[in-house]
Design an enzyme around this catalytic site. Structure first.
Site, PDB file in Angstrom:
ATOM      1  CG  ASN A  12      -1.732   1.226   1.376  1.00 50.75           C
ATOM      2  OD1 ASN A  12      -1.787   2.057   0.464  1.00 50.75           O
ATOM      3  ND2 ASN A  12      -2.392   1.374   2.517  1.00 50.75           N
ATOM      4  CE  LYS A  14      -0.208   3.259   4.754  1.00 53.37           C
ATOM      5  NZ  LYS A  14      -0.117   3.382   6.213  1.00 53.37           N
ATOM      6  CG  HIS A  98      -5.756   1.900   5.200  1.00 59.87           C
ATOM      7  ND1 HIS A  98      -5.346   2.866   6.088  1.00 59.87           N
ATOM      8  CD2 HIS A  98      -4.726   1.028   5.080  1.00 59.87           C
ATOM      9  CE1 HIS A  98      -4.117   2.589   6.474  1.00 59.87           C
ATOM     10  NE2 HIS A  98      -3.710   1.479   5.877  1.00 59.87           N
ATOM     11  CD  GLU A 100      -2.989   5.525   6.664  1.00 61.80           C
ATOM     12  OE1 GLU A 100      -2.952   5.542   5.420  1.00 61.80           O
ATOM     13  OE2 GLU A 100      -2.092   5.021   7.361  1.00 61.80           O
ATOM     14  CD  GLU A 170      -3.352  -2.368   7.293  1.00 60.38           C
ATOM     15  OE1 GLU A 170      -2.277  -2.629   6.736  1.00 60.38           O
ATOM     16  OE2 GLU A 170      -3.965  -1.303   7.106  1.00 60.38           O
ATOM     17  N   GLY A 176       2.604   2.491  10.864  1.00 58.94           N
ATOM     18  CA  GLY A 176       3.547   3.598  10.719  1.00 58.94           C
ATOM     19  C   GLY A 176       4.230   3.991  12.013  1.00 58.94           C
ATOM     20  CB  SER A 216       5.411  -1.552  12.076  1.00 59.74           C
ATOM     21  OG  SER A 216       4.956  -0.221  12.322  1.00 59.74           O
TER      22      SER A 216
HETATM   23  P1  13P Z   1       3.148   0.554   7.735  1.00 56.80           P
HETATM   24  O1  13P Z   1       3.673  -0.730   7.146  1.00 56.80           O
HETATM   25  O2  13P Z   1       3.861   1.765   7.216  1.00 56.80           O
HETATM   26  O3  13P Z   1       3.030   0.485   9.209  1.00 56.80           O
HETATM   27  O4  13P Z   1       1.648   0.716   7.174  1.00 56.80           O
HETATM   28  C1  13P Z   1       0.771  -0.346   7.257  1.00 56.80           C
HETATM   29  C2  13P Z   1      -0.441  -0.035   6.473  1.00 56.80           C
HETATM   30  O5  13P Z   1      -1.207   0.850   6.828  1.00 56.80           O
HETATM   31  C3  13P Z   1      -0.681  -0.792   5.241  1.00 56.80           C
HETATM   32  O6  13P Z   1      -1.947  -0.573   4.746  1.00 56.80           O
END
Ligand code: 13P
Length: 253
Positions: A12, A14, A98, A100, A170, A176, A216
């Site tokens: 992803n 983003k 997601h 976010e 997740e 992150g 992560s």
């Molecule tokens: P990170 O791997 O940067 O923690 O992000 C995970 C994520 O949100 C994947 O959709």
């Protein structure tokens, strides 16, 4: 009815990478990937999709996904992108729900249920994200919360439709932050999710479901996470932006 359980590593991206940077990253991943039975899915920003589809074209087990889609087929929804549009540029997958999108764009289960329907109606496989915030885990309500998320957005589907869905667990506190869930925490939630699906759709559908862990994931922890019986792969954020790291995670199976 149900699918064979796939091992999947999805990146992803983003809101990262300009168009040319994205094409370079995809080309670098293609160059470094060795033939694998793991399904590898790249999920770049919308405007990169077409340009990257020509780079990954015809490579088996390397497919394209989007990070979101609208629930309508078309219409007066300025700034949005529909499932048929995604299909028309070679997408086969779409990340939905997601954290976010939930946090910054107010997406809830009722909206996500409609997006899941739209994706499935247009032959996109949803990678449906679920997971709790830290305070929910600290209150011991994380399994309950995930159950509500699945119930609200997915459990209206028929068993046949559900067989096309992938779930990504997740935990928000792990995204992150560098604070990965332990393999034990991931396994516990994944097993709980599989049980919820078995209760709803039966064990055959539950056995065929791929459940990815996200939060992560890095080359250094992927092997241990993927070794757990109910962890069928990962949804990778930050580490998917570096070809070497992403390919190392794919190779962690
Ligand atoms: P990170 O791997 O940067 O923690 O992000 C995970 C994520 O949100 C994947 O959709």
């Amino acid at each position: 009815m149900s699918q064979e359980r796939l091992k999947i590593v999805a990146g992803n991206w983003k809101m990262h990478k300009t168009y040319q940077e994205g094409r370079d990253l995809a080309a670098s991943i293609v160059e470094k990937l060795t033939p694998t039975q793991t399904m590898v899915v790249l999920c770049p920003p919308f405007i990169h999709l077409k340009g990257i589809s020509t780079i990954i074209n015809d490579i088996t087990h390397l497919e394209l996904g989007a990070q979101n889609c609208h629930f309508a087929e078309q219409g007066a929804y300025t700034g949005e992108v529909s499932a048929p549009m995604l299909r028309s540029v070679g997408c086969r997958w779409v990340i939905l729900g997601h954290s976010e999108r939930r946090e910054y764009f107010g997406e809830d289960e009722a909206l996500l249920a409609k997006k899941v329907d739209a994706a499935l109606a247009h032959e996109l496989r949803p990678i449906f994200c679920c997971g709790e915030k830290l305070e929910v885990r600290e209150a011991g309500k994380h399994v309950e919360l995930v159950q509500q998320q699945l119930q609200g957005a997915l459990f209206h589907l028929s068993a046949e439709q559900f067989g096309r869905v992938v779930i990504a667990y997740e935990p928000v506190w792990a995204i992150g932050t560098g604070q990965t869930a332990t393999p034990g925490q991931a396994q516990e939630m994944h097993a709980a999710i599989r049980q919820m699906v078995a209760d709803k759709y039966g064990s055959e559908v539950a056995d065929g479901l791929s459940i990815l862990y996200g939060g992560s994931v890095k080359p250094a922890n992927a092997k241990e996470l993927f070794a757990r019986p109910d962890v069928d792969g990962g949804l990778i954020g930050g580490a998917s932006l570096k070809a070497d790291d992403f390919v190392a995670i794919v190779n962690a199976f």
